[in-house]
Write a protein that holds these residues in place. Structure first.
Motif, PDB file in Angstrom:
ATOM      1  N   PHE A  99      18.136 -37.792  39.614  1.00  0.00           N
ATOM      2  CA  PHE A  99      18.585 -37.935  40.997  1.00  0.00           C
ATOM      3  C   PHE A  99      17.573 -37.295  41.952  1.00  0.00           C
ATOM      4  N   ARG A 100      17.086 -36.124  41.567  1.00  0.00           N
ATOM      5  CA  ARG A 100      16.104 -35.435  42.423  1.00  0.00           C
ATOM      6  C   ARG A 100      14.807 -36.230  42.506  1.00  0.00           C
ATOM      7  N   GLN A 101      14.371 -36.776  41.392  1.00  0.00           N
ATOM      8  CA  GLN A 101      13.125 -37.545  41.384  1.00  0.00           C
ATOM      9  C   GLN A 101      13.266 -38.847  42.173  1.00  0.00           C
ATOM     10  N   ALA A 102      14.476 -39.377  42.235  1.00  0.00           N
ATOM     11  CA  ALA A 102      14.692 -40.612  42.990  1.00  0.00           C
ATOM     12  C   ALA A 102      14.597 -40.391  44.493  1.00  0.00           C
ATOM     13  N   GLY A 103      14.693 -39.140  44.934  1.00  0.00           N
ATOM     14  CA  GLY A 103      14.564 -38.843  46.361  1.00  0.00           C
ATOM     15  C   GLY A 103      15.764 -38.157  46.971  1.00  0.00           C
ATOM     16  N   ILE A 104      16.798 -37.915  46.181  1.00  0.00           N
ATOM     17  CA  ILE A 104      17.969 -37.185  46.676  1.00  0.00           C
ATOM     18  C   ILE A 104      17.604 -35.705  46.695  1.00  0.00           C
ATOM     19  N   ASN A 105      17.804 -35.033  47.836  1.00  0.00           N
ATOM     20  CA  ASN A 105      17.326 -33.649  47.952  1.00  0.00           C
ATOM     21  C   ASN A 105      18.423 -32.625  48.240  1.00  0.00           C
TER      22      ASN A 105
ATOM     23  N   SER B  62      21.434 -27.923  38.244  1.00  0.00           N
ATOM     24  CA  SER B  62      20.921 -28.495  39.486  1.00  0.00           C
ATOM     25  C   SER B  62      19.698 -27.722  39.972  1.00  0.00           C
ATOM     26  N   ARG B  63      19.685 -26.393  39.779  1.00  0.00           N
ATOM     27  CA  ARG B  63      18.503 -25.597  40.134  1.00  0.00           C
ATOM     28  C   ARG B  63      17.325 -25.987  39.243  1.00  0.00           C
ATOM     29  N   MET B  64      17.583 -26.125  37.956  1.00  0.00           N
ATOM     30  CA  MET B  64      16.528 -26.495  37.020  1.00  0.00           C
ATOM     31  C   MET B  64      15.960 -27.884  37.346  1.00  0.00           C
ATOM     32  N   ALA B  65      16.819 -28.741  37.923  1.00  0.00           N
ATOM     33  CA  ALA B  65      16.388 -30.095  38.277  1.00  0.00           C
ATOM     34  C   ALA B  65      15.566 -30.123  39.562  1.00  0.00           C
ATOM     35  N   GLY B  66      15.499 -29.001  40.270  1.00  0.00           N
ATOM     36  CA  GLY B  66      14.676 -28.927  41.470  1.00  0.00           C
ATOM     37  C   GLY B  66      15.438 -28.942  42.780  1.00  0.00           C
ATOM     38  N   PHE B  67      16.770 -28.852  42.733  1.00  0.00           N
ATOM     39  CA  PHE B  67      17.553 -28.824  43.973  1.00  0.00           C
ATOM     40  C   PHE B  67      17.545 -27.416  44.553  1.00  0.00           C
ATOM     41  N   ASP B  68      17.073 -27.310  45.792  1.00  0.00           N
ATOM     42  CA  ASP B  68      17.088 -26.019  46.480  1.00  0.00           C
ATOM     43  C   ASP B  68      18.022 -26.046  47.691  1.00  0.00           C
ATOM     44  N   ASN B  69      18.871 -27.059  47.737  1.00  0.00           N
ATOM     45  CA  ASN B  69      19.869 -27.170  48.808  1.00  0.00           C
ATOM     46  C   ASN B  69      21.147 -27.710  48.178  1.00  0.00           C
ATOM     47  N   ILE B  70      22.095 -26.806  47.913  1.00  0.00           N
ATOM     48  CA  ILE B  70      23.299 -27.149  47.155  1.00  0.00           C
ATOM     49  C   ILE B  70      24.537 -26.744  47.945  1.00  0.00           C
ATOM     50  N   ASN B  71      25.510 -27.621  47.966  1.00  0.00           N
ATOM     51  CA  ASN B  71      26.830 -27.303  48.506  1.00  0.00           C
ATOM     52  C   ASN B  71      27.827 -27.261  47.355  1.00  0.00           C
TER      53      ASN B  71
END
Length: 395
Positions: free
Chosen positions: A125-131, A164-173
């Motif tokens: 999801f992160r690689q597809a462009g979802i941030n 989600s952190r390991m996947a590269g997400f630095d903005n989480i709700n």
């Protein structure tokens, strides 16, 4: 307050909402347009290809209304959007990049559930462009999760944040509920404390409400007493503030610089395209006409209709605009001035709106100091009695 129109009003910011209507299991409190996947037929396999093509056709039908305006935020909601495959999102995001103009670093959010199967997709999801990821936890307590019909457990919820952190997400709700059946103050604070310990950038912390057309409405559970609900709200906001989460909206709390840009656009009366089964939109045209769109709700009906037949357009009348604007704007706790009304509504501030504000001031629902500075802000009383405040703006 000035009542003159700006010389050349600009169109409001534009967002995109995408609805994915399927979930593993319909929760008893949920009144969203969601449908249990195994009831769709086709051996429980989701019709990803057909739905993707219909989403894009749906978008194509709406694009003439926004004529090249850039997309500032996007939100993929449901249902459970993370049920769809990685390939679905690679293809969807690539098509959206091709069809739309985007502002730089646009916020793109996806709702996800903590189930282990879905966590494996986070990297894709992160690689597809979802941030930005919004994870629906609701509670960490086994008894409450069972009551709410959730299919994850406490450990999976915690692990989902780590993944989600390991996947590269630095903005989480994190989505968390309170006022749950038989929930005590202590139980609510333990849930909230654990959510804070997971260190998300944003916390959507909101009270369970019993909505029509839900299982809880048909069979009401035993909810906490009002005194307990007040205590949960007070203690919870104290705890959030003490840990650096500022409440900026009725049910939204964020660390500095991490307010949800997509939701802010909703509450500031911005525009948004809505595509997908049951999606809603709001669009302002160059001539100042404002209308809302609604798409066919049931997935089968949505998939079997051509895109041009999916749109129901309802113009927002001049008489309804004050309530529509204030109903959204007053959910935010920031101050604003009525020039925003002129900017977003394409009309002069009506006398009825000014009169309603004066009544609200007399009742202590709006802040008098802010009003003297030609700004509007709800008081603490106004936040608590928001419905009473909004009733003043009824046409």
């Amino acid at each position: 307050m000035s009542t003159s129109l700006p010389a050349s009003p600009s169109l409001p910011p534009l967002s995109l909402y995408i609805h994915l209507p399927w979930c593993v299991k319909k929760c008893p409190y949920c009144d969203f347009n969601s449908h249990q996947a195994d009831r769709f037929g086709n051996d429980g396999k989701l019709p990803e290809e057909a739905y993707l093509q219909q989403l894009l056709a749906d978008l194509d039908a709406d694009l003439p209304y926004v004529a090249g305006r850039p997309i500032e935020t996007a939100f993929i909601g449901g249902g459970t959007p993370s049920l769809m495959s990685e390939d679905f999102y690679y293809r969807l995001m690539a098509a959206l990049q091709e069809k739309l103009t985007w502002v730089e670093n646009a916020e793109i959010t996806m709702e996800a559930n903590p189930g282990t199967f879905e966590q494996e997709k986070f990297r894709h999801f992160r690689q597809a462009g979802i941030n930005r990821l919004s994870i629906g936890i609701q509670s960490f307590q086994p008894k409450l999760l069972k009551t709410l019909g959730r299919i994850h457990n406490r450990e999976e919820a915690i692990h989902a944040v780590d993944k989600s952190r390991m996947a590269g997400f630095d903005n989480i709700n994190l989505d968390l509920m309170h006022g749950l059946p038989d929930q005590s103050l202590d139980m609510a604070m333990k849930d909230l404390s654990l959510a804070i310990d997971l260190n998300p950038e944003h916390l959507s912390w909101y009270q369970l409400t019993i909505e029509p057309n839900t299982e809880f409405y048909r069979r009401p559970p035993s909810l906490p007493e009002d005194n307990t609900l007040w205590g949960i709200q007070d203690k919870g906001q104290e705890l959030l503030a003490a840990n650096g989460y500022r409440q900026y909206e009725v049910s939204a709390n964020a660390k500095a610089q991490h307010q949800a840009a997509h939701n802010l656009n909703y509450w500031r009366f911005g525009d948004y395209l809505g595509i997908g089964a049951g999606a809603h939109g709001k669009i302002t045209l160059q001539d100042g006409q404002i209308f809302r769109t609604r798409k066919t709700r049931h997935p089968n009906h949505y998939l079997n209709n051509i895109a041009q037949a999916l749109i129901t357009k309802d113009a927002i009348t001049n008489e309804d605009l004050p309530l529509e604007f204030m109903m959204n704007r007053l959910r935010l706790f920031e101050t604003f001035d009525l020039h925003e009304y002129e900017q977003y509504c394409y009309q002069k501030v009506p006398k009825s709106l000014i009169d309603a504000c004066i009544i609200a001031l007399s009742r202590g629902l709006l802040d008098a100091t802010a009003w003297q500075k030609q700004r509007i802000q709800t008081t603490e009383k106004g936040k608590l009695f928001l419905n009473e405040l909004l009733e003043l703006f009824l046409p």
